[in-house]
Write a protein that holds these residues in place. Structure first.
Motif, mmCIF file in Angstrom:
data_model
loop_
_atom_site.group_PDB
_atom_site.id
_atom_site.type_symbol
_atom_site.label_atom_id
_atom_site.label_comp_id
_atom_site.label_asym_id
_atom_site.label_seq_id
_atom_site.Cartn_x
_atom_site.Cartn_y
_atom_site.Cartn_z
ATOM 1 N N GLU A 146 0.915 -0.551 0.354
ATOM 2 C CA GLU A 146 0.297 0.477 -0.244
ATOM 3 C C GLU A 146 0.849 1.725 0.088
ATOM 4 O OE1 GLU A 146 -2.502 -0.273 -0.916
ATOM 5 O OE2 GLU A 146 -4.678 0.464 0.384
ATOM 6 N N THR A 147 2.273 1.293 0.993
ATOM 7 C CA THR A 147 2.843 2.410 1.228
ATOM 8 C C THR A 147 2.629 2.520 -0.155
ATOM 9 O OG1 THR A 147 3.192 2.500 3.087
ATOM 10 C CG2 THR A 147 4.745 3.233 1.521
ATOM 11 N N ASN A 150 0.117 3.584 -2.800
ATOM 12 C CA ASN A 150 -0.234 5.557 -3.149
ATOM 13 C C ASN A 150 0.827 6.377 -1.959
ATOM 14 O OD1 ASN A 150 -0.986 6.597 -0.108
ATOM 15 N ND2 ASN A 150 -2.797 6.166 -1.733
ATOM 16 N N LYS A 152 1.654 6.415 1.241
ATOM 17 C CA LYS A 152 1.140 6.867 2.574
ATOM 18 C C LYS A 152 2.641 6.710 3.221
ATOM 19 C CE LYS A 152 -2.771 5.136 3.011
ATOM 20 N NZ LYS A 152 -3.666 5.524 3.026
ATOM 21 N N GLU A 156 1.123 4.790 8.785
ATOM 22 C CA GLU A 156 -0.522 4.616 8.614
ATOM 23 C C GLU A 156 -1.117 3.378 7.245
ATOM 24 O OE1 GLU A 156 -2.376 8.067 7.066
ATOM 25 O OE2 GLU A 156 -0.479 9.225 7.711
ATOM 26 N N ALA A 157 -0.067 3.134 6.679
ATOM 27 C CA ALA A 157 -0.913 2.171 6.618
ATOM 28 C C ALA A 157 -1.732 0.548 7.129
ATOM 29 C CB ALA A 157 0.155 1.381 5.040
ATOM 30 N N ASP A 160 -4.621 1.371 8.314
ATOM 31 C CA ASP A 160 -4.643 1.454 7.158
ATOM 32 C C ASP A 160 -5.862 -0.201 7.463
ATOM 33 O OD1 ASP A 160 -5.150 3.558 6.847
ATOM 34 O OD2 ASP A 160 -4.527 3.478 4.881
ATOM 35 N N ASN A 208 -7.302 6.188 -2.494
ATOM 36 C CA ASN A 208 -6.536 7.761 -1.391
ATOM 37 C C ASN A 208 -6.696 5.777 -0.158
ATOM 38 O OD1 ASN A 208 -9.319 6.911 -0.837
ATOM 39 N ND2 ASN A 208 -8.894 9.842 0.646
ATOM 40 N N TYR A 209 -7.188 5.228 -0.242
ATOM 41 C CA TYR A 209 -7.446 3.728 0.956
ATOM 42 C C TYR A 209 -8.039 2.857 -0.209
ATOM 43 C CZ TYR A 209 -7.652 7.152 4.951
ATOM 44 O OH TYR A 209 -6.821 8.069 5.658
ATOM 45 N N THR A 334 -2.795 10.735 5.449
ATOM 46 C CA THR A 334 -2.603 10.233 3.828
ATOM 47 C C THR A 334 -2.101 11.490 3.436
ATOM 48 O OG1 THR A 334 -3.614 7.607 4.555
ATOM 49 C CG2 THR A 334 -4.066 8.929 1.844
#
Ligand SMILES: NC(=O)C1=CN([C@@H]2O[C@H](COP(=O)(O)OP(=O)(O)OC[C@H]3O[C@@H](n4cnc5c(N)ncnc54)[C@H](O)[C@@H]3O)[C@@H](O)[C@H]2O)C=CC1
Ligand SMILES: C[N+](C)(C)CCCC(=O)O
Length: 545
Positions: A146-147, A150, A152, A156-157, A160, A208-209, A334
């Protein structure tokens, strides 16, 4: 409440074991994400290979997932570049699916629906629980993906991904208790209602997510007995494949959860498909309008999770430290690319200077940079055009009289491999007025606008003076005032003395142009099922003829 998993922070006996885990864990060395399906038949075969060093990730095609395996789309042909925002590097080319591929995915879901819709809630519960367990087990792999895709921060990932498996657990719990009502009628007759699935549901996601949005849609859909075809944003096509593999591995019938890749055209084929029973969309307002138009043609119900320009109201009787923390949480997660962000920060004039000084000080300390580093708190924006768009909003704000109190400039990290990444310094704008573009439009970047106010009545009116209505927040120690103000806010998700936490138990969704329908909580069940009423006569038929 703990931001990470909505437990009470520090209560290690609860789910917050994950908190300690994410603080200490780091992904080291080479990781191979295995895959199932025709493209990569062995669980051990490395399909998505990555190392922790930003800039070395490589991705293997195919990226569609259908009938329990990864497949090349049979048609389409248009390609899109997929980026690693941290380095600006193209990771892969995305093959956009055409009408035939979309149809095959829908047919695959339709076939799986036949068996899945007949299973009991408890059987569905078991599959969802196992999928949740697998996500937990692979949390760091998925978060790293994800990082990389995306931009982020890894911290944070991981959160999520935690919210994602919690969502699956929550709907696993509900699956076994879905039930109708029994209603007594005169003469011993009675009626009852059955909560039935809709059929093939389409999920269309924003960038974004990516993983979380796919879970917020698929978990309630599958719990209710539906099948799903999911189309992620073409900017973030990767992590959802992990979800598809996990569902299959957890025992879902092949074809229950399918992924088609592509952009506008692929999305349109899905929305127009006659065998699609429902569309759940997360994205921008203009696209939401188009989705609703397409759905109207087929009388398909829609859930629309759209944009926002939410107010965060800080009264002078708040805990200043909490309010400052809340304002940062409301604006900078994010890279500010969060639909429910509280970007209009209304501050009671009495504390304007103190609050502003503290917010600026804290914002300047946010560490921007390589999102895979443990101490990074803000990574890179999704792509160059979006970064430039955010920059234009800041330029326009200055032209309209706003003052840049900190940040707003592009940021080039020292590390040479990051020099083409899409970074900027988080920005706080002062001297803002309600009529400025930065206060009216969703920027979807790390830009906070501070607006002074004098009275409760005035601030409520100004807070509601927007076409959006996704979220809102209030910081005060006066409980009556807090509840009075949130009751007056025209927004679907309101926070008192916190902001942007996401307990999956709570329904989430908007008012006004921010959309309708709800995700999370019991409420989402309504949007993934339909009610059948059965009327049972226990006596004779009294005919009027
Ligand atoms: N309320 C919520 O929960 C959330 C809302 N958003 C909103 O999403 C926006 C940013 O996301 P974007 O991906 O840029 O939005 P977007 O509207 O451009 O795209 C969203 C998705 O729709 C697809 N799409 C685009 N045009 C389509 C069409 N005509 N037919 C079918 N599908 C189509 C895209 O490929 C993508 O998968 C922001 O405005 C943000 O506020 C983002 C995340 C959460
Ligand atoms: C997880 N949360 C609350 C920060 C954002 C969720 C909505 C979105 O997808 O933007």
């Amino acid at each position: 409440m703990c931001w990470l998993c909505s437990c009470v922070a520090g209560s290690w006996a609860s789910r917050c074991a994950w908190f300690s885990f994410c603080q200490i864990s780091s992904v080291e060395g080479e990781i191979f994400l295995s895959s199932i399906g025709s493209g990569c038949s062995s669980r051990l075969q490395p399909c998505l290979a990555m190392s922790t060093a930003t800039g070395t990730f490589s991705l293997q095609q195919p990226l569609n997932y259908r009938a329990g395996g990864r497949v090349e789309p049979v048609d389409g042909g248009q390609t899109e570049d997929v980026y690693e925002p941290a380095t600006g590097r193209v990771i892969t080319k995305l093959l956009c699916s055409g009408e035939k591929e979309v149809d095959l995915a829908v047919q695959s879901a339709k076939a799986a629906f036949q068996t899945w819709s007949r299973t009991s809630g408890m059987e569905r519960c078991r599959v969802l629980l196992e999928a949740a367990r697998l996500i937990r087990e692979r949390r760091d792999e998925i978060a790293t993906l994800e990082t990389i895709n995306n931009g982020k921060s890894i911290l944070e990932a991981r959160v999520d991904i935690d919210i994602s498996w919690q969502c699956l657990e929550y709907y696993a719990g509900l699956a076994g208790s879905l039930a109708g009502e029994h209603i007594q009628l005169p003469g011993g007759s009675f009626g009852y209602t059955r909560r039935e699935p809709l059929g093939v549901c389409v999920g269309i996601g924003a960038w974004n997510y990516p993983f979380q949005i796919a879970c917020w849609k698929s978990a309630p859909a599958l719990a209710c007995g539906n099948a799903m075809v999911f189309k992620p944003s073409p900017f973030t096509p990767i992590s959802v494949l992990k979800l598809a593999e996990i569902f299959t591995e957890a025992g879902a019938p092949k074809g229950l959860f399918n992924v088609v890749q592509g952009g506008v055209a692929t999305g349109q084929f899905l929305c127009h498909h006659p065998d699609v029973a429902k569309i759940s969309f997360t994205g921008s307002v203009p696209t939401g309008v188009k989705i609703m138009e397409m759905a109207a043609k087929g009388i398909k119900p829609v859930t629309l999770e759209l944009g926002g320009k939410s107010p965060l109201i800080i009264f002078s009787d708040c805990s200043l430290e909490n309010a400052v923390n809340g304002a940062l949480m409301a604006n900078f997660l994010t890279q500010g690319e969060v639909c429910c962000n509280g970007t209009r920060v209304f501050v009671e004039r009495k504390i304007l200077d103190t609050f502003t000084k503290e917010v600026v000080k804290r914002t300047q300390k946010i560490k921007v940079g390589d999102p895979l580093q443990e101490d990074t708190r803000m990574g890179a924006l999704i792509n160059r055009p979006h970064l430039e768009r955010v920059q234009r909003f800041i330029k326009q704000a200055k032209e309209q009289g706003a003052q840049v109190l900190c940040g707003g400039d592009l940021y080039v990290p020292d590390d040479p491999k990051l020099k083409n990444g899409f970074y900027m310094q988080p920005c706080v704008l002062g001297n803002c007025r309600d009529d400025m573009t930065c206060v009216q439009e969703e920027i979807f970047g790390p830009v906070m606008s501070i607006l002074p106010f004098d009275t409760e009545e005035e601030v409520v009116e100004r807070a509601n003076n927007t076409k959006f209505g996704l979220a809102g927040g209030v910081f005060t120690r006066d409980i009556q005032k807090a509840h009075r103000v949130v009751a007056a806010l025209k927004a679907g998700m309101c926070f008192i003395n916190n902001y942007n936490i996401s307990p999956v138990e709570l329904p989430f969704g908007g008012y006004k142009s921010s959309g309708f329908g709800r995700e999370n909580g019991r409420a989402a069940i309504e949007y993934y099922s339909q009610l059948k009423t059965v009327c049972v006569e226990m006596g004779d038929v009294e005919s009027v003829f």
